[in-house]
Design an enzyme around this catalytic site. Structure first.
Site, PDB file in Angstrom:
ATOM      1  N   HIS A   1     -49.111-155.998 -16.068  1.00  0.00           N
ATOM      2  CA  HIS A   1     -49.296-154.056 -15.979  1.00  0.00           C
ATOM      3  C   HIS A   1     -48.312-153.603 -16.574  1.00  0.00           C
ATOM      4  O   HIS A   1     -47.199-154.253 -16.665  1.00  0.00           O
ATOM      5  CB  HIS A   1     -49.986-153.262 -14.611  1.00  0.00           C
ATOM      6  CG  HIS A   1     -51.472-154.723 -14.677  1.00  0.00           C
ATOM      7  ND1 HIS A   1     -51.486-155.445 -13.775  1.00  0.00           N
ATOM      8  CD2 HIS A   1     -52.567-153.954 -15.307  1.00  0.00           C
ATOM      9  CE1 HIS A   1     -52.878-155.196 -13.629  1.00  0.00           C
ATOM     10  NE2 HIS A   1     -53.613-154.822 -14.907  1.00  0.00           N
TER      11      HIS A   1
ATOM     12  N   SER B   1     -61.281-150.747  -9.563  1.00  0.00           N
ATOM     13  CA  SER B   1     -60.330-151.170 -10.217  1.00  0.00           C
ATOM     14  C   SER B   1     -60.301-149.437 -10.625  1.00  0.00           C
ATOM     15  O   SER B   1     -61.914-148.908 -10.704  1.00  0.00           O
ATOM     16  CB  SER B   1     -59.607-152.038 -11.561  1.00  0.00           C
ATOM     17  OG  SER B   1     -58.705-151.362 -12.511  1.00  0.00           O
ATOM     18  N   SER B   2     -59.376-147.979 -11.069  1.00  0.00           N
ATOM     19  CA  SER B   2     -59.856-147.374 -11.842  1.00  0.00           C
ATOM     20  C   SER B   2     -60.257-147.247 -13.105  1.00  0.00           C
ATOM     21  O   SER B   2     -60.649-146.143 -13.849  1.00  0.00           O
ATOM     22  CB  SER B   2     -59.060-146.417 -11.683  1.00  0.00           C
ATOM     23  OG  SER B   2     -57.431-146.920 -12.352  1.00  0.00           O
ATOM     24  N   CYS B   3     -60.260-148.504 -13.642  1.00  0.00           N
ATOM     25  CA  CYS B   3     -60.228-148.479 -15.589  1.00  0.00           C
ATOM     26  C   CYS B   3     -62.216-148.832 -15.491  1.00  0.00           C
ATOM     27  O   CYS B   3     -62.622-148.694 -16.419  1.00  0.00           O
ATOM     28  CB  CYS B   3     -59.705-149.989 -15.974  1.00  0.00           C
ATOM     29  SG  CYS B   3     -60.804-151.127 -15.728  1.00  0.00           S
TER      30      CYS B   3
ATOM     31  N   LYS C   1     -66.500-155.197 -12.517  1.00  0.00           N
ATOM     32  CA  LYS C   1     -65.806-153.813 -11.256  1.00  0.00           C
ATOM     33  C   LYS C   1     -66.989-153.023 -11.495  1.00  0.00           C
ATOM     34  O   LYS C   1     -67.549-153.437  -9.721  1.00  0.00           O
ATOM     35  CB  LYS C   1     -64.659-153.682 -11.505  1.00  0.00           C
ATOM     36  CG  LYS C   1     -63.847-154.563 -11.998  1.00  0.00           C
ATOM     37  CD  LYS C   1     -63.599-155.403 -10.395  1.00  0.00           C
ATOM     38  CE  LYS C   1     -62.624-156.140 -10.098  1.00  0.00           C
ATOM     39  NZ  LYS C   1     -62.208-157.170  -9.050  1.00  0.00           N
TER      40      LYS C   1
ATOM     41  N   TYR D   1     -63.622-156.356 -18.568  1.00  0.00           N
ATOM     42  CA  TYR D   1     -63.135-156.057 -16.673  1.00  0.00           C
ATOM     43  C   TYR D   1     -63.590-154.723 -16.575  1.00  0.00           C
ATOM     44  O   TYR D   1     -63.780-155.140 -15.328  1.00  0.00           O
ATOM     45  CB  TYR D   1     -61.569-156.193 -16.999  1.00  0.00           C
ATOM     46  CG  TYR D   1     -61.164-155.987 -15.643  1.00  0.00           C
ATOM     47  CD1 TYR D   1     -60.788-157.046 -14.861  1.00  0.00           C
ATOM     48  CD2 TYR D   1     -60.880-154.987 -14.739  1.00  0.00           C
ATOM     49  CE1 TYR D   1     -60.252-157.078 -13.264  1.00  0.00           C
ATOM     50  CE2 TYR D   1     -59.701-154.681 -13.765  1.00  0.00           C
ATOM     51  CZ  TYR D   1     -59.769-155.601 -12.921  1.00  0.00           C
ATOM     52  OH  TYR D   1     -58.635-155.700 -11.393  1.00  0.00           O
TER      53      TYR D   1
END
Length: 331
Positions: A198, A126-128, A159, A155
């Site tokens: 989301h 994920s881009s987070c 990742k 989270y």
């Protein structure tokens, strides 16, 4: 040495090529937003031996069961799209679950795949994973250069661990496994739950319910000023296959459109798509999250892929899907 410098070369010698359409291909998380899109796309591209298991059939948090599944099926290719996911509220409320469950899923699947010497694995993150205040657009080498957004840091850490497990397996065992980090995704089979969704599916549900009930106003979280990039999940699925067949390297690849919009603009687009004519209000006591999150997709473009589904068309088609499946959407 920075994370980017350590990822420059790992000695893996592999030339990407077309995948064998008849090989056993395991899509972990094949019933979710991303996994179901990958399944549809791979089927459309001629894959004849796709396998998947519902969570009720195979709990990927169970190490013994996961290893037994890999021993039985012996996949040649694996796409790891299984994950516990959610929006700001869910991530902020249940950080331990998001950390522990994702770590368990990743560790079990990747180690089971390693035990079977799976030829090609694609790990999806994920881009987070990137710092809250990373320079925009965010390049892959921004990883580990700053503090994470606190509302989803647990989270993100899970990742990031997955990325480094892929890198470590490449370096130690020479297997050409890769990672891809998508931007915000939306589309068919999304989670439209008020507590777990989301932002974009949450907006679709909120505005559609307001239209149906005739509510004069809709109130959204935050200020509406943060900027977000959205990618339709069917585009994401196409990018996954393209990367498997055209990219190899230890560094994760950003997957997005390279364009972003304010949440307020996106909310207006959703309101128009559902036909809501009331007023939109903003609850500024609620968190905005990261001010901007736009990915640099140069590496993906260099690999020969760009997105094709525009945001307006994508939102309209997702609204149509939601209306057709409203009785069975995930809660």
């Amino acid at each position: 040495m920075s994370a980017a410098e350590s990822a420059v070369s790992d000695g893996v010698e592999y030339t990407p090529t077309a995948l064998d359409r008849d090989a056993v291909t395991y899509v972990a998380g094949h019933r979710g937003l991303v996994g179901s899109a990958i399944w549809r796309h791979f089927e459309a591209q001629g894959f004849t031996n796709l396998i998947g298991r519902r969570s009720a059939e195979l709990d990927l948090r169970n190490r013994e069961a996961t290893f037994a599944f890999f021993e039985e099926t012996k996949p040649r290719y694996v796409v790891l799209a299984a994950a516990k996911v959610g929006g700001i509220l869910a991530n902020n409320t249940y950080p331990h679950e998001f950390l522990a469950e994702n770590l368990a899923i990743q560790l079990n699947v990747l180690e089971a795949a390693l035990a079977q010497k799976v030829e090609r694995v694609l790990f999806l993150g994920s881009s987070c994973i990137y710092p809250k205040f990373a320079e925009q657009p965010i390049r892959e080498d921004a990883l580990l250069t700053g503090h994470l957004e606190t509302t989803n840091d647990a989270y993100a850490i899970a990742k990031i661990a997955g990325i480094f497990q892929i890198r470590s397996i490449r370096r130690e065992f020479g297997l050409p496994w890769i990672s891809a980090m998508p931007t915000n995704l939306y589309g068919p089979n999304d989670n439209f739950s008020p507590k777990g969704s989301h932002v974009l599916p949450a907006l679709i549900r909120r505005y559609e319910e307001a239209r149906l009930t005739g509510a004069p106003t809709v109130t959204n979280w935050g200020t509406g000023t943060p900027r977000r990039e959205f990618l339709h999940v069917d585009d994401m699925a196409a990018a996954c296959l393209h990367l498997l067949e055209n990219y190899d390297g230890p560094e994760q690849v950003n997957v997005g459109t390279g364009e972003d919009s304010t949440i307020a603009t996106i909310a207006a687009a959703v309101a128009e798509a559902v036909g809501y004519e009331g007023e939109t209000l903003w609850d500024t006591t609620k968190p905005d999250g990261t001010p901007q999150k736009l990915l640099d997709v140069s590496k993906l473009a260099d690999a020969g892929w760009t997105s094709s589904i525009g945001l307006t068309d994508g939102i309209r088609s997702t609204v149509d899907w939601y209306r057709e499946h409203i009785a069975s959407v995930r809660e």
